[in-house]
Design a protein around this motif. Structure first.
Motif, PDB file in Angstrom:
ATOM      1  N   LEU A  98      -1.937  -1.166   9.334  1.00  0.00           N
ATOM      2  CA  LEU A  98      -1.490  -2.061  10.394  1.00  0.00           C
ATOM      3  C   LEU A  98      -1.130  -3.450   9.875  1.00  0.00           C
ATOM      4  N   ALA A  99      -0.896  -3.557   8.570  1.00  0.00           N
ATOM      5  CA  ALA A  99      -0.569  -4.862   7.995  1.00  0.00           C
ATOM      6  C   ALA A  99       0.726  -5.418   8.582  1.00  0.00           C
ATOM      7  N   TRP A 100       1.667  -4.546   8.928  1.00  0.00           N
ATOM      8  CA  TRP A 100       2.932  -5.016   9.510  1.00  0.00           C
ATOM      9  C   TRP A 100       2.677  -5.771  10.822  1.00  0.00           C
ATOM     10  N   LYS A 101       1.595  -5.394  11.525  1.00  0.00           N
ATOM     11  CA  LYS A 101       1.251  -6.026  12.801  1.00  0.00           C
ATOM     12  C   LYS A 101       0.367  -7.252  12.612  1.00  0.00           C
ATOM     13  N   THR A 102      -0.631  -7.157  11.722  1.00  0.00           N
ATOM     14  CA  THR A 102      -1.559  -8.263  11.496  1.00  0.00           C
ATOM     15  C   THR A 102      -0.996  -9.314  10.542  1.00  0.00           C
ATOM     16  N   ARG A 103       0.063  -8.944   9.800  1.00  0.00           N
ATOM     17  CA  ARG A 103       0.689  -9.801   8.790  1.00  0.00           C
ATOM     18  C   ARG A 103      -0.312 -10.182   7.695  1.00  0.00           C
ATOM     19  N   THR A 104      -1.261  -9.300   7.424  1.00  0.00           N
ATOM     20  CA  THR A 104      -2.267  -9.550   6.402  1.00  0.00           C
ATOM     21  C   THR A 104      -2.464  -8.306   5.544  1.00  0.00           C
ATOM     22  N   LEU A 105      -2.386  -8.487   4.230  1.00  0.00           N
ATOM     23  CA  LEU A 105      -2.660  -7.411   3.282  1.00  0.00           C
ATOM     24  C   LEU A 105      -4.050  -7.623   2.692  1.00  0.00           C
ATOM     25  N   ILE A 106      -4.880  -6.566   2.749  1.00  0.00           N
ATOM     26  CA  ILE A 106      -6.247  -6.641   2.234  1.00  0.00           C
ATOM     27  C   ILE A 106      -6.430  -5.573   1.169  1.00  0.00           C
ATOM     28  N   PHE A 107      -6.814  -6.000  -0.030  1.00  0.00           N
ATOM     29  CA  PHE A 107      -7.060  -5.067  -1.125  1.00  0.00           C
ATOM     30  C   PHE A 107      -8.508  -5.217  -1.574  1.00  0.00           C
ATOM     31  N   ASP A 108      -9.295  -4.189  -1.326  1.00  0.00           N
ATOM     32  CA  ASP A 108     -10.721  -4.193  -1.657  1.00  0.00           C
ATOM     33  C   ASP A 108     -10.940  -3.248  -2.827  1.00  0.00           C
ATOM     34  N   GLU A 109     -10.798  -3.801  -4.035  1.00  0.00           N
ATOM     35  CA  GLU A 109     -10.880  -2.991  -5.255  1.00  0.00           C
ATOM     36  C   GLU A 109      -9.895  -1.815  -5.173  1.00  0.00           C
ATOM     37  N   ALA A 110      -8.679  -2.114  -4.736  1.00  0.00           N
ATOM     38  CA  ALA A 110      -7.652  -1.077  -4.574  1.00  0.00           C
ATOM     39  C   ALA A 110      -6.947  -0.822  -5.898  1.00  0.00           C
ATOM     40  N   GLN A 111      -6.719   0.457  -6.206  1.00  0.00           N
ATOM     41  CA  GLN A 111      -6.006   0.807  -7.427  1.00  0.00           C
ATOM     42  C   GLN A 111      -4.558   0.340  -7.328  1.00  0.00           C
ATOM     43  N   LEU A 112      -3.928   0.146  -8.473  1.00  0.00           N
ATOM     44  CA  LEU A 112      -2.608  -0.463  -8.526  1.00  0.00           C
ATOM     45  C   LEU A 112      -1.554   0.374  -7.807  1.00  0.00           C
ATOM     46  N   ASN A 113      -1.664   1.698  -7.888  1.00  0.00           N
ATOM     47  CA  ASN A 113      -0.670   2.534  -7.191  1.00  0.00           C
ATOM     48  C   ASN A 113      -0.805   2.399  -5.670  1.00  0.00           C
TER      49      ASN A 113
END
Length: 323
Positions: free
Chosen positions: A248-263
């Motif tokens: 839902l980042a397109w709606k919240t306009r926020t990207l959250i990466f919590d130890e997310a792998q690069l791919n």
């Protein structure tokens, strides 16, 4: 192309239906958006003084199939005596009556059986007649029946992505139709994305039923679960997402990466910024990113990634390369 120009294309064709150049322009315009055919057909009927179709008799799918025949067989229109003045007045009338602009989203309120809403490079939201709220991502086209909230609660997504916050109504299930897929709820919040490969449904709260149309194949989704249904497919793939995801980042306009792998980061960047991200060095795939980006420009995000992960990134036009 603006809305005044769009309406002018239809009127010029109706003035001279035998003109091959005008016919070509009209056909190209109709192919740009599913709602354009409805505008053309309604305007053609009113132009010739034909009675408007009843809601139950309006067959949009059939009209698409008969499009070529329509373009080839529209009879010539008698020109009024005061052509110049009458045509100018007609163009002003069509521009005012057929199209209404609302905050960058155009909505067609013509005499057909439903209303069509579409976004270009913007996002928008709409409060539906039943009290539910619909949020539209960019490049999205949806429509709903004029009796929405009274006779039914059915919405069709022709293309794009939409989030629905649904008001509970046990008597009228809320149904979203996407290509090959039907989503049904009573009261919940969920996201539907209609892409070229298929349809994805993600539930934020409540329960949702996602099914292939005309089959018994369906799945019940609960909060945090996403279903993927392929076009012309039979299998339904489901995935449980952790709380911090970017669906839902397109709606919240926020990207959250919590130890997310690069791919995983690359996939999120592609969806959010509409770019292609290529990881040229697969040895970097194990790198993980811990960061939050609140409505930041892509180049700023990439600069932070370069410094945090100590990687090389090149960005040109719509291509991002990581190496």
């Amino acid at each position: 192309m603006n809305n005044q120009t769009d309406i002018d294309i239809v009127i010029r064709y109706l003035e001279d239906p035998g003109n091959e150049q005008l016919k070509k322009q009209l056909n190209e315009w109709i192919q740009q958006d599913a709602g354009n055919l409805d505008i053309f057909l309604d305007m053609k009927d009113m132009w010739h003084g034909d009675p408007l179709p009843a809601a139950s008799a309006f067959d949009t799918h059939g009209q698409w199939q008969e499009l070529n025949a329509v373009l080839d067989n529209v009879p010539a229109v008698k020109k009024p005596a005061e052509k110049g003045r009458v045509i100018k007045m007609a163009r002003k009338y069509w521009a005012a009556a057929a199209v209404l602009l609302i905050g960058g989203t155009w909505a067609y309120f013509g005499p057909g059986s439903y209303k069509t809403f579409a976004t270009a490079q913007n996002q928008d939201s709409l409060r539906l007649p039943d009290g539910s709220t619909m949020y539209l991502n960019a490049h999205t086209t949806v429509r709903y029946a004029r009796g929405f909230g009274k006779e039914n609660r059915q919405i069709k997504i022709d293309k794009g992505e939409a989030f629905f916050d649904v008001t509970k109504n046990d008597a009228l299930p809320f149904i979203v139709n996407a290509p090959d897929v039907e989503v049904q709820v009573l009261g919940t919040a969920f996201n539907v994305k209609a892409a070229n490969a298929g349809v994805k449904v993600f539930v934020q709260s409540g329960k949702v039923s996602a099914a292939y149309k005309g089959t018994e194949k369906k799945v019940i989704l609960t909060p945090g679960v996403e279903a993927s249904l392929k076009h012309n497919g039979t299998n339904i793939d489901t995935r449980v997402h952790k709380k911090n995801n970017n669906i839902l980042a397109w709606k919240t306009r926020t990207l959250i990466f919590d130890e997310a792998q690069l791919n995983e980061v690359a996939d999120a960047l592609e969806d959010f910024y509409s770019v292609q991200v290529k990881i040229n060095n697969q040895q970097l795939s194990d790198k993980k990113l811990l960061a939050t980006f609140r409505n930041m420009p892509l180049d700023e995000v990439l600069d932070i990634m370069k410094k945090t992960l100590q990687i090389n990134i090149a960005h040109k036009n719509d291509l991002v390369e990581i190496y």
